[in-house]
Design an enzyme around this catalytic site. Structure first.
Site, PDB file in Angstrom:
ATOM      1  N   ASN A 210      59.165   0.030 -34.171  1.00  0.00           N
ATOM      2  CA  ASN A 210      59.043  -0.205 -32.726  1.00  0.00           C
ATOM      3  C   ASN A 210      58.157   0.858 -32.089  1.00  0.00           C
ATOM      4  O   ASN A 210      57.658   1.748 -32.766  1.00  0.00           O
ATOM      5  CB  ASN A 210      60.438  -0.231 -32.085  1.00  0.00           C
ATOM      6  CG  ASN A 210      61.183   1.067 -32.322  1.00  0.00           C
ATOM      7  OD1 ASN A 210      60.770   2.131 -31.867  1.00  0.00           O
ATOM      8  ND2 ASN A 210      62.274   0.992 -33.072  1.00  0.00           N
ATOM      9  N   ASP A 279      67.786  -2.649 -34.861  1.00  0.00           N
ATOM     10  CA  ASP A 279      69.069  -3.347 -34.962  1.00  0.00           C
ATOM     11  C   ASP A 279      69.175  -4.127 -36.270  1.00  0.00           C
ATOM     12  O   ASP A 279      70.267  -4.345 -36.781  1.00  0.00           O
ATOM     13  CB  ASP A 279      69.230  -4.315 -33.786  1.00  0.00           C
ATOM     14  CG  ASP A 279      69.486  -3.564 -32.475  1.00  0.00           C
ATOM     15  OD1 ASP A 279      70.043  -2.449 -32.545  1.00  0.00           O
ATOM     16  OD2 ASP A 279      69.122  -4.083 -31.408  1.00  0.00           O
ATOM     17  N   PHE A 323      71.594   5.966 -25.304  1.00  0.00           N
ATOM     18  CA  PHE A 323      70.478   5.534 -24.459  1.00  0.00           C
ATOM     19  C   PHE A 323      70.496   4.023 -24.332  1.00  0.00           C
ATOM     20  O   PHE A 323      70.971   3.336 -25.232  1.00  0.00           O
ATOM     21  CB  PHE A 323      69.142   5.949 -25.080  1.00  0.00           C
ATOM     22  CG  PHE A 323      68.720   7.333 -24.690  1.00  0.00           C
ATOM     23  CD1 PHE A 323      69.350   8.431 -25.247  1.00  0.00           C
ATOM     24  CD2 PHE A 323      67.713   7.525 -23.752  1.00  0.00           C
ATOM     25  CE1 PHE A 323      68.970   9.709 -24.876  1.00  0.00           C
ATOM     26  CE2 PHE A 323      67.325   8.793 -23.386  1.00  0.00           C
ATOM     27  CZ  PHE A 323      67.957   9.887 -23.943  1.00  0.00           C
TER      28      PHE A 323
HETATM   29  N1  CTP Z   1      71.810   2.702 -31.600  1.00  0.00           N
HETATM   30  C1  CTP Z   1      72.353   3.193 -32.792  1.00  0.00           C
HETATM   31  N2  CTP Z   1      72.357   2.454 -33.922  1.00  0.00           N
HETATM   32  C2  CTP Z   1      71.828   1.215 -33.928  1.00  0.00           C
HETATM   33  C3  CTP Z   1      71.271   0.687 -32.722  1.00  0.00           C
HETATM   34  C4  CTP Z   1      71.280   1.442 -31.595  1.00  0.00           C
HETATM   35  O1  CTP Z   1      72.831   4.331 -32.788  1.00  0.00           O
HETATM   36  N3  CTP Z   1      71.847   0.506 -35.067  1.00  0.00           N
HETATM   37  C5  CTP Z   1      71.882   3.518 -30.385  1.00  0.00           C
HETATM   38  C6  CTP Z   1      70.562   3.953 -29.813  1.00  0.00           C
HETATM   39  O2  CTP Z   1      70.168   5.210 -30.347  1.00  0.00           O
HETATM   40  C7  CTP Z   1      70.884   4.071 -28.326  1.00  0.00           C
HETATM   41  C8  CTP Z   1      71.935   3.002 -28.117  1.00  0.00           C
HETATM   42  O3  CTP Z   1      72.472   2.732 -29.395  1.00  0.00           O
HETATM   43  O4  CTP Z   1      71.472   5.315 -28.027  1.00  0.00           O
HETATM   44  C9  CTP Z   1      71.440   1.753 -27.474  1.00  0.00           C
HETATM   45  O5  CTP Z   1      70.655   1.030 -28.339  1.00  0.00           O
HETATM   46  P1  CTP Z   1      70.287  -0.513 -28.056  1.00  0.00           P
HETATM   47  O6  CTP Z   1      69.429  -0.991 -29.169  1.00  0.00           O
HETATM   48  O7  CTP Z   1      69.789  -0.643 -26.671  1.00  0.00           O
HETATM   49  O8  CTP Z   1      71.722  -1.148 -28.124  1.00  0.00           O
HETATM   50  P2  CTP Z   1      72.164  -2.507 -28.706  1.00  0.00           P
HETATM   51  O9  CTP Z   1      73.641  -2.418 -28.846  1.00  0.00           O
HETATM   52  O10 CTP Z   1      71.404  -2.848 -29.932  1.00  0.00           O
HETATM   53  O11 CTP Z   1      71.823  -3.526 -27.532  1.00  0.00           O
HETATM   54  P3  CTP Z   1      70.659  -4.609 -27.354  1.00  0.00           P
HETATM   55  O12 CTP Z   1      71.353  -5.896 -27.456  1.00  0.00           O
HETATM   56  O13 CTP Z   1      70.110  -4.336 -25.985  1.00  0.00           O
HETATM   57  O14 CTP Z   1      69.654  -4.381 -28.459  1.00  0.00           O
END
Ligand code: CTP
Length: 399
Positions: A210, A279, A323
């Site tokens: 990303n 993710d 975050f």
């Molecule tokens: N994060 C993490 N491990 C992951 C994904 C995310 O620790 N596998 C952490 C990021 O470092 C950040 C927070 O989770 O502090 C938010 O990440 P985000 O991708 O926005 O959260 P998601 O739960 O994946 O939500 P979204 O559906 O918006 O992707």
């Protein structure tokens, strides 16, 4: 504890008879544990020899423009970045006027202009010069810009007059300088932080990733160090230099980041998850480079473990900060993540349209269970210091 342990003070010396007192100031700052580098204006070198400062600070002294580019890796921008604070002592009336104008005709004024950190001045001049409307106006403008004014003191002056305008005594300045570090707020804490993107392998050559540059996470690491924390930085692949006082562990994939975090976290009081963790990862990465075959290819993805949620679920969890980068409904999504992932604090911002990942400026809102604080758009370095102040306050309130 040494009050300035780990701190980097750039001492600027401008042309004033008080320059000789700055030699004692260097000695006192070093005694408190500070690393000191001295930059002198040309006039200052007529009052006192650079060699005096070199011997006391243990570092080369910079004066002429090209001094900062003589191969010790400290160009003027590096010098400005190196400093946790810049203190100009003595600051002559002329220097203050040039600082107010934003001039960059010599190394010292250039450093001040190139710094977005803390700057303090210790004025030194004759009492009539101090009382002159021009000086007063210069000081008022500098103060309004957030520059700290230390002194001046009152008493006998080199010119034989008595009044306001003397530089504060070195002992007094050495007491004042530690207070410039608004933050000692994380002193004695161990802080673990992730930053940057992750790379999820598709095959031997290709990966999913990303746009994260790592800048926000690295700025947070630096701000946490300045606030006194002992920082471990787990970093995805970024093109940034390591904050020199952090322990840095490099990882590539989300899985590697998860393992690194889990093996480090127990030793830490605070965890900040600033990384843009993927993710999903390709379900069946190939060890060989995949050959082009069909017109369309399906790539099966499988979900990665959520690192920050796993940390927040630990029985002895650290104070945990996440975050949320959102393209819409920032508060709703941020609060959802705060609760769902069991975080203590979440820093949320709007991304897309020139905001967020790859830019130098950012705005942010910090949310916690029963409150929030908005931080206006500014450089990532300044934002990081404000965020560390909020994280520190909440961490202290809970521990
Ligand atoms: N994060 C993490 N491990 C992951 C994904 C995310 O620790 N596998 C952490 C990021 O470092 C950040 C927070 O989770 O502090 C938010 O990440 P985000 O991708 O926005 O959260 P998601 O739960 O994946 O939500 P979204 O559906 O918006 O992707």
């Amino acid at each position: 504890m040494l009050e300035l342990a780990n701190k980097r003070v750039l001492l600027g010396v401008s042309g004033s008879i008080a320059a000789y007192k700055s030699a004692e100031l260097v000695r006192l700052l070093c005694k408190q544990g500070a690393q000191v580098r001295v930059v002198m204006t040309a006039t200052a070198t007529e009052f006192i020899q650079p060699l005096t400062f070199q011997a006391l600070s243990g570092n080369v002294v910079y004066s002429a423009w090209d001094d900062a580019d003589r191969g010790d890796g400290m160009g003027h921008i590096e010098l400005a970045r190196w400093a946790d604070v810049i203190v100009i002592a003595p600051a002559s009336a002329d220097f203050l006027a040039r600082l107010r104008q934003g001039m960059a005709g010599d190394l010292l004024t250039t450093l001040c202009l190139a710094s977005d950190g803390t700057i303090a001045v210790a004025p030194a001049m004759n009492r009539l010069m101090w009382e002159n409307a021009a000086t007063k106006e210069n000081l008022a403008v500098l103060k309004q810009r957030g520059i700290h004014i230390l002194g001046p003191g009152t008493g006998g002056q080199a010119c034989g007059e008595v009044g306001l305008g003397r530089m504060l005594e070195p002992e007094q300045l050495a007491r004042d300088i530690p207070t410039l570090f608004s933050t000692g707020i994380l002193s004695g804490t161990k802080l673990l932080l992730t930053a940057g993107p992750t790379r999820e392998p598709i095959d031997a050559m290709r990966f999913l990733s990303n746009r994260s540059s790592g800048k926000m996470g690295y700025a947070l690491a630096q701000a946490a160090i300045e606030a006194g924390a002992d920082v471990t930085l787990i970093s995805g692949p970024v093109a940034l230099p390591s904050p020199s006082r952090a322990k840095r562990l490099n990882v590539n994939s989300a899985d590697e980041m998860y393992d690194a975090v889990m093996s480090e976290v127990a030793a830490n009081d605070v965890f900040i998850s600033a990384a843009a963790v993927a993710d999903y990862r390709p379900a069946n990465p190939s060890k060989e480079k995949v050959k082009r075959k069909d017109d369309n290819v399906d790539l099966a993805l499988t979900q990665n473990r959520d690192i920050v949620a796993s940390v927040a679920a630990l029985p002895n969890k650290p104070f945990t900060v996440g975050f949320a980068a959102e393209t819409s409904d920032v508060e709703v999504h941020a609060r959802g993540k705060l609760e769902r992932k069991g975080l203590d604090l979440i820093a949320a911002n709007q991304v897309g349209e020139g905001q967020g990942a790859e830019v130098d400026d950012n705005a942010m809102t910090m949310y916690w269970a029963d409150g929030s604080q908005h931080l206006e758009k500014t450089t990532k370095n300044k934002l990081a210091r404000q965020m560390v102040a909020i994280i520190g306050e909440h961490y202290r309130a809970e521990s």
